[in-house]
Scaffold this active site. Structure first.
Site, PDB file in Angstrom:
ATOM      1  N   SER A  60       0.853  -1.191   0.000  1.00 19.71           N
ATOM      2  CA  SER A  60       0.000   0.000   0.000  1.00 19.71           C
ATOM      3  C   SER A  60       0.888   1.240   0.000  1.00 19.71           C
ATOM      4  O   SER A  60       1.635   1.487   0.949  1.00 19.71           O
ATOM      5  CB  SER A  60      -0.888  -0.001   1.238  1.00 19.71           C
ATOM      6  OG  SER A  60      -1.363   1.312   1.454  1.00 19.71           O
ATOM      7  N   HIS A  73      -1.255  -1.292  -4.276  1.00 23.65           N
ATOM      8  CA  HIS A  73      -2.521  -0.904  -3.657  1.00 23.65           C
ATOM      9  C   HIS A  73      -2.567   0.613  -3.491  1.00 23.65           C
ATOM     10  O   HIS A  73      -1.675   1.215  -2.884  1.00 23.65           O
ATOM     11  CB  HIS A  73      -2.625  -1.604  -2.296  1.00 23.65           C
ATOM     12  CG  HIS A  73      -3.926  -1.431  -1.595  1.00 23.65           C
ATOM     13  ND1 HIS A  73      -5.054  -2.158  -1.912  1.00 23.65           N
ATOM     14  CD2 HIS A  73      -4.277  -0.610  -0.575  1.00 23.65           C
ATOM     15  CE1 HIS A  73      -6.048  -1.787  -1.115  1.00 23.65           C
ATOM     16  NE2 HIS A  73      -5.605  -0.848  -0.298  1.00 23.65           N
ATOM     17  N   ASP A  77      -4.742   3.735  -2.011  1.00 21.60           N
ATOM     18  CA  ASP A  77      -5.812   4.098  -1.082  1.00 21.60           C
ATOM     19  C   ASP A  77      -6.354   5.479  -1.412  1.00 21.60           C
ATOM     20  O   ASP A  77      -5.665   6.482  -1.210  1.00 21.60           O
ATOM     21  CB  ASP A  77      -5.285   4.063   0.351  1.00 21.60           C
ATOM     22  CG  ASP A  77      -5.056   2.638   0.814  1.00 21.60           C
ATOM     23  OD1 ASP A  77      -6.033   1.862   0.815  1.00 21.60           O
ATOM     24  OD2 ASP A  77      -3.913   2.294   1.145  1.00 21.60           O
ATOM     25  N   MET A 121      -8.906   8.347  -0.583  1.00 20.48           N
ATOM     26  CA  MET A 121      -9.761   8.830   0.526  1.00 20.48           C
ATOM     27  C   MET A 121     -10.252  10.241   0.240  1.00 20.48           C
ATOM     28  O   MET A 121      -9.485  11.059  -0.277  1.00 20.48           O
ATOM     29  CB  MET A 121      -8.958   8.823   1.828  1.00 20.48           C
ATOM     30  CG  MET A 121      -8.335   7.469   2.133  1.00 20.48           C
ATOM     31  SD  MET A 121      -7.504   7.505   3.732  1.00 20.48           S
ATOM     32  CE  MET A 121      -6.634   5.938   3.700  1.00 20.48           C
ATOM     33  N   HIS A 152      -8.420   1.153  -3.955  1.00 18.18           N
ATOM     34  CA  HIS A 152      -9.362   0.927  -2.850  1.00 18.18           C
ATOM     35  C   HIS A 152     -10.044   2.264  -2.594  1.00 18.18           C
ATOM     36  O   HIS A 152      -9.447   3.175  -2.033  1.00 18.18           O
ATOM     37  CB  HIS A 152      -8.552   0.429  -1.638  1.00 18.18           C
ATOM     38  CG  HIS A 152      -9.328   0.325  -0.368  1.00 18.18           C
ATOM     39  ND1 HIS A 152      -8.709   0.200   0.864  1.00 18.18           N
ATOM     40  CD2 HIS A 152     -10.662   0.304  -0.117  1.00 18.18           C
ATOM     41  CE1 HIS A 152      -9.631   0.133   1.810  1.00 18.18           C
ATOM     42  NE2 HIS A 152     -10.819   0.197   1.250  1.00 18.18           N
ATOM     43  N   MET A 184     -12.178   4.726  -0.790  1.00 22.34           N
ATOM     44  CA  MET A 184     -12.834   5.048   0.483  1.00 22.34           C
ATOM     45  C   MET A 184     -13.469   6.413   0.276  1.00 22.34           C
ATOM     46  O   MET A 184     -13.034   7.427   0.848  1.00 22.34           O
ATOM     47  CB  MET A 184     -11.791   5.050   1.608  1.00 22.34           C
ATOM     48  CG  MET A 184     -11.358   3.649   2.006  1.00 22.34           C
ATOM     49  SD  MET A 184      -9.747   3.615   2.811  1.00 22.34           S
ATOM     50  CE  MET A 184      -8.687   3.563   1.384  1.00 22.34           C
ATOM     51  N   MET A 216     -11.638  -5.308   5.693  1.00 18.19           N
ATOM     52  CA  MET A 216     -10.831  -4.347   6.443  1.00 18.19           C
ATOM     53  C   MET A 216     -10.552  -4.914   7.833  1.00 18.19           C
ATOM     54  O   MET A 216     -11.475  -5.279   8.561  1.00 18.19           O
ATOM     55  CB  MET A 216     -11.567  -3.013   6.588  1.00 18.19           C
ATOM     56  CG  MET A 216     -11.692  -2.193   5.311  1.00 18.19           C
ATOM     57  SD  MET A 216     -10.140  -1.859   4.456  1.00 18.19           S
ATOM     58  CE  MET A 216      -9.176  -1.017   5.705  1.00 18.19           C
ATOM     59  N   ASP A 276      -6.834  -6.098   4.533  1.00 16.48           N
ATOM     60  CA  ASP A 276      -6.168  -4.788   4.537  1.00 16.48           C
ATOM     61  C   ASP A 276      -6.225  -4.169   5.931  1.00 16.48           C
ATOM     62  O   ASP A 276      -7.313  -3.931   6.466  1.00 16.48           O
ATOM     63  CB  ASP A 276      -6.900  -3.903   3.513  1.00 16.48           C
ATOM     64  CG  ASP A 276      -6.265  -2.538   3.330  1.00 16.48           C
ATOM     65  OD1 ASP A 276      -5.223  -2.267   3.959  1.00 16.48           O
ATOM     66  OD2 ASP A 276      -6.816  -1.752   2.535  1.00 16.48           O
ATOM     67  N   GLY A 277      -5.039  -3.907   6.477  1.00 19.25           N
ATOM     68  CA  GLY A 277      -4.952  -3.214   7.764  1.00 19.25           C
ATOM     69  C   GLY A 277      -4.191  -4.011   8.804  1.00 19.25           C
ATOM     70  O   GLY A 277      -4.671  -5.071   9.215  1.00 19.25           O
TER      71      GLY A 277
HETATM   72  C1  DX5 Z   1      -6.266   1.981   5.550  1.00 19.65           C
HETATM   73  C2  DX5 Z   1      -5.828   1.545   4.171  1.00 19.65           C
HETATM   74  C3  DX5 Z   1      -4.734   0.569   4.136  1.00 19.65           C
HETATM   75  C4  DX5 Z   1      -3.452   1.005   4.807  1.00 19.65           C
HETATM   76  C5  DX5 Z   1      -2.772  -0.202   5.353  1.00 19.65           C
HETATM   77  O1  DX5 Z   1      -7.437   2.719   5.460  1.00 19.65           O
HETATM   78  O2  DX5 Z   1      -6.923   0.979   3.469  1.00 19.65           O
HETATM   79  O3  DX5 Z   1      -4.479   0.116   2.814  1.00 19.65           O
HETATM   80  O4  DX5 Z   1      -2.567   1.676   3.952  1.00 19.65           O
HETATM   81  O5  DX5 Z   1      -1.673   0.174   6.081  1.00 19.65           O
HETATM   82  P1  DX5 Z   1      -0.999  -0.785   7.151  1.00 19.65           P
HETATM   83  O6  DX5 Z   1      -0.536  -2.033   6.417  1.00 19.65           O
HETATM   84  O7  DX5 Z   1       0.150   0.018   7.660  1.00 19.65           O
HETATM   85  O8  DX5 Z   1      -2.023  -1.087   8.194  1.00 19.65           O
HETATM   86 ZN    ZN Z   2      -6.509  -0.016   1.466  1.00 20.09          ZN
END
Ligand code: DX5
Ligand code: ZN
Length: 234
Positions: free
Chosen positions: A26, A51, A53, A55, A84, A86, A155, A191-192
């Site tokens: 990510s 990946h 993210d 947001m 992904h 969000m 998640m 993820d997470g």
């Molecule tokens: C959180 C994201 C993840 C995040 C994961 O909202 O969707 O993809 O980057 O990070 P780590 O692996 O550090 O938890």
């Molecule tokens: Zn993510």
């Protein structure tokens, strides 16, 4: 309880077929001042996907990046781009994510009231559709949409930030989803908080695609980090 001979048999069977996972670094945790090098480094270290993210500051309390950045990333790598979303109103932007160069697109069940239509549009555009689900949302909500998804993104933290602590109940959620999917083709992504110490149990429960931010970019040697994740998942 005394272990039965079948336990040994099951263990032998499992160890003879090591689990193969896909690793999706990510970028959230990358050094954005040197993004091109960071992408090159994870690519050479054996990443399977990248990946991204996305947001919007509404669906989650954080804002990341949008189309111009994705277009630039697209030029830097041949790895599939796994976005992904969000964001609220994900439907409105699906076509634009394809144009920017995404290959996989996951939308949150909590943000998409017409999930089948959204997933079908994503597929029609030539991307792999995925359904993402928050830790507090029941799997019951997405069951009917499963046949339209290539993957479900479970998640294991509340979305919005990298580097959070893994929520242990995600393991049971993966196991339950795996049993619902049965022989279906939908794959499980998680993820997470995925790191060397958590990847084994989620892989054993049925997750195949591991999103990892700080568990790769937070370590000095990306190749070693990805190798260790694969080993720990076996
Ligand atoms: C959180 C994201 C993840 C995040 C994961 O909202 O969707 O993809 O980057 O990070 P780590 O692996 O550090 O938890
Ligand atoms: Zn993510």
């Amino acid at each position: 309880m005394t272990p039965s001979p079948y336990d040994d048999y099951a263990r032998a069977l499992m160890s003879s077929t090591p689990r193969k996972i896909q690793v999706a670094p990510s970028l959230l945790a990358a050094d954005w001042a040197h993004l091109a090098q960071e992408i090159k480094k994870v690519e050479e270290a054996g990443a399977d996907l990248l990946h991204l993210d996305i947001m919007d500051g509404h669906f989650v309390p954080n804002i990341t990046f949008g189309f111009p950045v994705i277009e630039s990333i697209r030029k830097l790598t041949k790895l599939p781009l796994d976005a992904h979303l969000m964001i609220e109103n994900a439907d409105r932007y699906v076509d634009e994510f394809r144009r920017a160069g995404c290959d996989w697109l996951s939308v949150h069940i909590e943000a998409c009231p017409h999930i089948n239509r959204t997933l079908n549009r994503i597929r029609e555009l030539g991307m792999k559709p995925g359904i993402a689900i928050n830790p507090g949302t029941s799997l019951a909500l997405l069951e009917a949409a499963l046949p339209d998804a290539d993957h479900v993104l479970i998640m294991s933290v509340n979305p919005g930030f990298g580097g959070q602590k893994f929520i242990p109940s995600a393991v049971e959620k993966v196991r339950k989803l795996k049993s619902i999917i049965g022989n279906g083709k939908t794959r499980i992504q998680i993820d997470g908080g995925i790191k060397k110490d958590t990847v084994g149990e989620v892989a054993a429960a049925g997750a195949e695609i591991m999103v990892v931010g700080t568990g790769i970019f937070g370590l000095p040697d990306y190749r070693a980090a990805i190798h260790d994740l694969r080993e720990a998942a076996k």
